[in-house]
Design a protein around this motif. Structure first.
Motif, short mmCIF file in Angstrom:
data_model
loop_
_atom_site.label_atom_id
_atom_site.label_comp_id
_atom_site.label_asym_id
_atom_site.label_seq_id
_atom_site.Cartn_x
_atom_site.Cartn_y
_atom_site.Cartn_z
N ASP A 192 0.87 -1.17 0.00
CA ASP A 192 0.00 0.00 0.00
C ASP A 192 0.92 1.22 0.00
OD1 ASP A 192 -2.76 0.95 0.27
OD2 ASP A 192 -2.05 1.80 2.16
N ILE A 193 0.76 2.08 -1.00
CA ILE A 193 1.67 3.21 -1.18
C ILE A 193 0.90 4.52 -1.02
CG2 ILE A 193 3.26 4.37 -2.77
CD1 ILE A 193 3.59 1.62 -4.17
N ASP A 194 1.44 5.40 -0.19
CA ASP A 194 0.94 6.76 -0.06
C ASP A 194 2.04 7.70 -0.55
OD1 ASP A 194 -1.43 5.93 1.11
OD2 ASP A 194 -0.76 6.32 3.15
N LEU A 195 1.64 8.65 -1.38
CA LEU A 195 2.58 9.62 -1.93
C LEU A 195 2.08 11.03 -1.67
CD1 LEU A 195 3.00 8.05 -5.47
CD2 LEU A 195 4.60 7.85 -3.57
N GLU A 196 3.01 11.92 -1.38
CA GLU A 196 2.76 13.36 -1.37
C GLU A 196 3.92 13.96 -2.13
OE1 GLU A 196 1.58 16.01 2.06
OE2 GLU A 196 1.77 14.06 3.05
N PRO B 125 9.28 18.84 -7.02
CA PRO B 125 10.35 19.48 -6.26
C PRO B 125 10.70 18.74 -4.97
CG PRO B 125 8.30 20.75 -6.11
CD PRO B 125 8.05 19.64 -7.06
N TRP B 126 9.75 18.00 -4.43
CA TRP B 126 9.97 17.19 -3.23
C TRP B 126 8.93 16.07 -3.23
CZ3 TRP B 126 5.77 16.76 -0.06
CH2 TRP B 126 4.81 17.76 -0.14
N VAL B 127 9.23 15.03 -2.47
CA VAL B 127 8.31 13.88 -2.41
C VAL B 127 8.40 13.23 -1.04
CG1 VAL B 127 10.00 12.26 -3.39
CG2 VAL B 127 7.58 11.75 -3.58
N ARG B 128 7.27 12.74 -0.58
CA ARG B 128 7.20 11.91 0.62
C ARG B 128 6.58 10.58 0.18
NH1 ARG B 128 4.26 14.90 4.82
NH2 ARG B 128 6.28 15.81 5.24
N VAL B 129 7.27 9.48 0.41
CA VAL B 129 6.83 8.15 0.00
C VAL B 129 6.67 7.30 1.24
CG1 VAL B 129 7.40 6.08 -1.34
CG2 VAL B 129 8.15 8.33 -2.16
N SER B 130 5.49 6.70 1.42
CA SER B 130 5.26 5.75 2.51
C SER B 130 4.76 4.47 1.89
CB SER B 130 4.21 6.29 3.49
OG SER B 130 4.65 7.50 4.07
N ILE C 277 9.83 7.86 3.61
CA ILE C 277 11.00 8.69 3.35
C ILE C 277 10.56 10.01 2.74
CG2 ILE C 277 12.51 6.68 3.02
CD1 ILE C 277 12.51 7.43 -0.03
N GLU C 278 11.40 11.01 2.84
CA GLU C 278 11.21 12.29 2.17
C GLU C 278 12.48 12.60 1.40
OE1 GLU C 278 10.03 15.63 4.53
OE2 GLU C 278 8.64 14.41 5.72
N ARG C 279 12.30 13.10 0.18
CA ARG C 279 13.43 13.51 -0.64
C ARG C 279 13.10 14.81 -1.34
NH1 ARG C 279 15.04 10.09 2.19
NH2 ARG C 279 16.14 8.19 1.66
N ARG C 280 14.12 15.58 -1.65
CA ARG C 280 13.96 16.84 -2.35
C ARG C 280 14.84 16.86 -3.58
NH1 ARG C 280 12.23 17.02 1.95
NH2 ARG C 280 11.61 18.37 3.58
N ALA D 261 14.55 23.92 -1.18
CA ALA D 261 14.55 24.07 0.28
C ALA D 261 13.47 23.20 0.89
CB ALA D 261 14.33 25.53 0.65
N SER D 262 13.62 22.92 2.15
CA SER D 262 12.64 22.13 2.89
C SER D 262 11.30 22.85 2.91
CB SER D 262 13.13 21.93 4.32
OG SER D 262 12.20 21.22 5.07
N PRO D 263 10.21 22.16 2.54
CA PRO D 263 8.90 22.82 2.56
C PRO D 263 8.46 23.15 3.99
CG PRO D 263 8.67 20.50 1.99
CD PRO D 263 10.14 20.79 2.08
#
Length: 170
Positions: A30-34, A91-96, A113-116, A121-123
């Motif tokens: 199960d994948i959640d993305l932002e 520009p950035w992503v959060r993957v769970s 994880i979070e990657r940019r 810059a950090s959101p």
């Protein structure tokens, strides 16, 4: 820019795991993305080419997971982040990612994880993170508050259950 696109509950079958039975069959994940909106142009144009097509993201991830085997969820989450940042221009992503039905008596196990992208810059939506300064560990304020309250509640319970003796009383 703090704007984001999200996909929640993308359920796919993936070859992921280090155990023999996991290396020869697929497991549901199960994948959640932002991920960040790549620019403000979409708000003026209303055009799909000025943003990230979440349908295209879901299709691309389905294709990637069908054709590749991963040893660990960490490896899979990094590959997904690379796809969002590199191929889609986020520009950035959060993957769970949650591996379903893996441990008995455990509802969910997974990795987040979070990657940019380089130079981003950090959101501002980031939650406070623990910080390490030299040898001193500075905890997340929310965690520190929760732990302090847990200790206070536990001490109160010990006084009540122990007939008036405090936690440090013998």
């Amino acid at each position: 820019m703090d704007d984001r696109i999200f996909i929640q509950g993308l359920r796919l079958d993936a070859m992921v795991g280090i155990y023999l039975h996991e290396r020869t069959s697929t497991n549901p994940v199960d994948i959640d993305l932002e991920f960040g909106v790549p620019g403000a142009g979409v708000y003026e144009s209303g055009d799909l080419v000025d943003t990230i097509d979440y349908g295209a993201v879901a299709s691309r991830l389905k294709e990637e997971l069908a054709g590749r085997r991963f040893g660990l969820l960490e490896e899979m989450s990094q590959r997904i982040a690379d796809i969002l940042l590199g191929e889609f221009g986020a520009p950035w992503v959060r993957v769970s990612i949650v591996k379903l039905g893996i441990l008995k008596d455990v509802a969910r196990v997974g990795v987040s994880i979070e990657r940019r992208a380089a130079g981003v810059a950090s959101p501002r939506h980031d939650l406070p993170r623990p910080a390490v300064f030299g040898d001193a560990y500075v905890p997340d304020p929310a965690v520190a508050w929760r732990e302090a309250n847990h200790r206070a509640i536990s001490a109160g319970y010990a006084v009540h259950a122990g007939g008036g003796r405090g936690v440090t009383d013998a």
